[in-house]
Design a protein around this motif. Structure first.
Motif, PDB file in Angstrom:
ATOM      1  N   ALA A  24       0.832  -1.206   0.000  1.00  0.00           N
ATOM      2  CA  ALA A  24       0.000   0.000   0.000  1.00  0.00           C
ATOM      3  C   ALA A  24       0.866   1.255   0.000  1.00  0.00           C
ATOM      4  O   ALA A  24       0.628   2.199  -0.761  1.00  0.00           O
ATOM      5  N   ALA A  27       2.562   1.558  -3.378  1.00  0.00           N
ATOM      6  CA  ALA A  27       1.611   1.902  -4.439  1.00  0.00           C
ATOM      7  C   ALA A  27       1.319   3.393  -4.417  1.00  0.00           C
ATOM      8  O   ALA A  27       1.122   4.017  -5.454  1.00  0.00           O
ATOM      9  N   ARG A  28       1.298   3.963  -3.205  1.00  0.00           N
ATOM     10  CA  ARG A  28       1.057   5.402  -3.130  1.00  0.00           C
ATOM     11  C   ARG A  28       2.214   6.174  -3.772  1.00  0.00           C
ATOM     12  O   ARG A  28       2.014   7.198  -4.407  1.00  0.00           O
ATOM     13  N   ARG A  31       2.291   4.770  -7.693  1.00  0.00           N
ATOM     14  CA  ARG A  31       0.995   4.916  -8.354  1.00  0.00           C
ATOM     15  C   ARG A  31       0.664   3.757  -9.285  1.00  0.00           C
ATOM     16  O   ARG A  31       0.046   3.944 -10.328  1.00  0.00           O
ATOM     17  N   ASP A  32       1.171   2.585  -8.946  1.00  0.00           N
ATOM     18  CA  ASP A  32       0.865   1.414  -9.776  1.00  0.00           C
ATOM     19  C   ASP A  32       0.892   0.198  -8.847  1.00  0.00           C
ATOM     20  O   ASP A  32       1.941  -0.154  -8.307  1.00  0.00           O
ATOM     21  N   VAL A  33      -0.274  -0.392  -8.675  1.00  0.00           N
ATOM     22  CA  VAL A  33      -0.410  -1.487  -7.716  1.00  0.00           C
ATOM     23  C   VAL A  33       0.458  -2.682  -8.104  1.00  0.00           C
ATOM     24  O   VAL A  33       1.119  -3.295  -7.265  1.00  0.00           O
ATOM     25  N   ASP A 112      -3.655   4.393   3.061  1.00  0.00           N
ATOM     26  CA  ASP A 112      -3.044   3.670   1.938  1.00  0.00           C
ATOM     27  C   ASP A 112      -3.678   2.293   1.768  1.00  0.00           C
ATOM     28  O   ASP A 112      -3.923   1.845   0.646  1.00  0.00           O
ATOM     29  N   ARG A 115      -6.955   2.748   0.138  1.00  0.00           N
ATOM     30  CA  ARG A 115      -6.786   2.963  -1.310  1.00  0.00           C
ATOM     31  C   ARG A 115      -6.498   1.641  -2.011  1.00  0.00           C
ATOM     32  O   ARG A 115      -7.002   1.369  -3.095  1.00  0.00           O
ATOM     33  N   LEU A 116      -5.674   0.813  -1.351  1.00  0.00           N
ATOM     34  CA  LEU A 116      -5.295  -0.462  -1.965  1.00  0.00           C
ATOM     35  C   LEU A 116      -6.512  -1.371  -2.138  1.00  0.00           C
ATOM     36  O   LEU A 116      -6.693  -1.982  -3.193  1.00  0.00           O
ATOM     37  N   ALA A 119      -8.589  -0.345  -4.922  1.00  0.00           N
ATOM     38  CA  ALA A 119      -7.976  -0.697  -6.209  1.00  0.00           C
ATOM     39  C   ALA A 119      -8.194  -2.174  -6.526  1.00  0.00           C
ATOM     40  O   ALA A 119      -8.599  -2.526  -7.636  1.00  0.00           O
ATOM     41  N   PHE A 175      -4.904   5.643  -7.601  1.00  0.00           N
ATOM     42  CA  PHE A 175      -4.729   5.053  -6.279  1.00  0.00           C
ATOM     43  C   PHE A 175      -5.324   6.011  -5.251  1.00  0.00           C
ATOM     44  O   PHE A 175      -4.626   6.824  -4.664  1.00  0.00           O
ATOM     45  N   GLU A 176      -6.641   5.922  -5.086  1.00  0.00           N
ATOM     46  CA  GLU A 176      -7.303   6.867  -4.181  1.00  0.00           C
ATOM     47  C   GLU A 176      -8.598   6.289  -3.631  1.00  0.00           C
ATOM     48  O   GLU A 176      -9.134   5.312  -4.150  1.00  0.00           O
TER      49      GLU A 176
END
Lengths: 417, 142
Positions: A24, A27-28, A31-33, A112, A115-116, A119, A175-176
């Motif tokens: 998480a 990714a923040r 910006r790409d999981v 985070d 957000r994960l 996603a 990612f939000e």
């Protein structure tokens, strides 16, 4: 050798605790999981190489994060990406200090994680992909564990996850945490994934095994996490309450032969009262938010009625019937109506329930649903109409794929003489 | 699988002296961390043993013998417990190692115990069969 495998098991445990936070947080930044998971995996590989000999660092989470960040910088240099987001991130990344990393791992990590999960449960993904990706990224389960839980081959799951990550990347899913109206819609999708996971574990739809505990536990754990990081959403607490109370009956829902035991026939002394207490507390949290109860909170309220009745005879069926009516208004569905019919039969007598069931018999969506004839059979048997009841039980048995349930229904049919 | 982290009593906990605010903070942060990881099931602190009783059965089939607290050996007394639900023993160990020293002054002691739990043995068909047989007996006895 033994020491190495001990160390590996410890690293597995640390991974289980740290991986979601790590992915998480990464990714923040990137910006790409998918990339975040790859970087986290790289850090894990480094830990597996170093920790067995060098010892486990005092703060393994921070170590993994620092290492993953370094891998990220290497990755960018290697690919010499001109992608703006990496370039931008690369500039700010250099200004991170260890303190920032610590804070990232403590303070903002709830956001985070939220957000994960938004996603991994994103609507661009298929339901199967959402479940697999959520189990993998938030649960820290291996593809092998996920494959076993869903009774599919490991490469299938691995491929599903790779494709899901690619889809998220290609769709440039931000990612939000969604806001406004979108939030409710997306939250519904997240809760659906968790409950799907739970149900998949709680009652297998086919095959001999009724209980796949890992999935249930994982769903419950994710629900509990979500309740902590998103405490203002009544339906999150409603879902947690529902899963806690249903889990309390884990031991009693099958008998010594592995056959299902109906709720009213279960030995209540064996229910897990700690989980019931947790479920009631979660339901209270949902209620206290002061908004109308949603479908999960309503189902949890029904489950709570059963959980708080000391004996099956003391069940408050009138209240349950009322809750089913509220549920039916919130999410109109013939299945809910069928359950309402059962509650009405229990509260006011089988003839009243049967009337409702008969109205539902024409419902096209229930034609292949084994519980319709099963309920009808039960009510007919209670009214002393054995011959008709047997036909219904046999029909129900033919409609279900679960072997255990089939056996139970055949037994009931045979008893109808 | 469930584990119980048992915190042993200390001179202070037995005397009813509240822990230092820093320790209370650290414990709260720790419990929050457990909750946010979705592993916390229950956590409680216990009153000192001065209000407790011990019931023993020195003679088989005889009457219970009741002794009033406080009890002398602090290491044999429990001051609190935290119940967690985890995937492996190693994960439980890792969480237990992260619990703050519960007392300071060299008195802190935590014992990690696994809770008997049917779910954990369900994955093993042989154990499962045995467990079901046992459960069948339990049900009959009730």
């Amino acid at each position: 050798m033994a020491r190495t495998s001990d160390a590996h098991r410890t690293i597995d445990a640390i991974w289980r605790i740290e991986s979601a936070k790590l992915i998480a947080g990464l990714a923040r930044m990137v910006r790409d999981v998918g990339l975040a998971e790859d970087l986290a995996q790289d850090a894990l590989v480094a830990a597996l190489e170093r920790w067995p000999d060098g010892g486990i660092p005092d703060n393994p989470g921070a170590w993994l994060m620092t290492t993953a960040k370094r891998k990220a910088i290497d990755f960018m240099r290697r690919t010499k990406t001109r992608d703006r987001k990496y370039e931008e991130w690369g500039r700010t990344a250099d200004t991170f200090t260890e303190d920032d990393l610590e804070r990232r791992l403590d303070g903002g990590i709830g956001d985070d994680l939220l957000r994960l999960i938004f996603a991994t449960c994103h609507p661009v993904l298929s339901r199967e992909a959402r479940v697999a990706l959520t189990l993998r990224l938030l649960g820290g389960l291996t593809t092998d564990e996920i494959a076993k839980a869903f009774l599919v081959a490991e490469p299938t799951v691995a491929q599903r996850i790779v494709r899901a990550k690619r889809t998220l990347s290609a769709a440039q899913v931000p990612f939000e945490v969604p806001e406004g109206e979108e939030l409710q819609e997306r939250l519904t999708a997240v809760l659906e994934v968790i409950y799907l996971m739970f149900n998949e574990g709680y009652s297998a739809t086919s095959g001999g095994s009724w209980i796949r505990p890992l999935l249930c536990q994982e769903a419950l754990r994710l629900g509990r996490i979500l309740a902590e990081i998103s405490p203002r959403e009544p339906e999150v607490h409603g879902l947690v309450a529902l899963m806690e109370i249903q889990s309390s009956r884990f031991k009693t829902r099958v008998n010594a032969e592995g056959e299902p035991v109906l709720l009213l026939d279960q030995n209540r002394a064996l229910w897990d009262y700690l989980l019931i207490r947790r479920g009631l507390a979660a339901l209270e949290r949902a209620r206290r938010l002061g908004r109308p109860l949603g479908p999960y909170a309503l189902q949890a309220s029904i489950a709570a009625c059963h959980a708080t009745a000391r004996t099956a005879d003391e069940t408050d069926w009138v209240r349950i019937a009322a809750l089913y009516e509220a549920l039916s208004r919130a999410v109109p569905s013939p299945v809910v109506e069928l359950n309402r019919a059962v509650a009405i039969a229990m509260a006011f007598g089988p003839e009243f329930g049967l009337r409702l069931v008969d109205e539902l018999s024409a419902e096209p969506s229930l034609q292949a649903y084994h519980l319709l004839p099963s309920v009808r059979g039960d009510l007919l048997a209670k009214l002393g109409r054995g011959a008709e009841a047997r036909i219904e039980f046999e029909r129900a048995a033919a409609l279900t794929r679960n072997e255990r349930e089939q056996a139970l229904l055949r037994k009931r049919a045979a008893e109808c003489d | 699988m469930r584990f119980m982290m048992v915190v042993k009593a200390s001179k202070d906990s037995e005397a009813g002296i509240m822990p230092a605010p820093e320790l209370v903070d650290a414990m709260m942060r720790y419990n929050e961390e457990l909750a946010k990881a979705g592993v916390l099931v229950a956590a409680d602190g216990l009153h000192p043993s001065s209000g407790a009783i011990r019931i023993s059965y020195p003679e088989p089939g005889g009457k219970p013998k009741v002794v009033d607290g406080p009890f002398a050996e602090t290491k044999e007394i429990i001051a609190g417990y935290t119940l967690i639900e985890v995937k492996s023993r190693e994960e439980a160990v890792e969480w237990a190692l992260r619990m703050p020293d519960p007392h300071g002054f060299g008195e802190g002691e935590i014992e990690l115990r696994q809770v008997f739990d049917f779910e954990e043995i369900i994955a093993d068909p042989e154990l499962h069969a045995r467990e079901n047989a046992l459960r069948g007996r339990l049900v009959k006895d009730n």
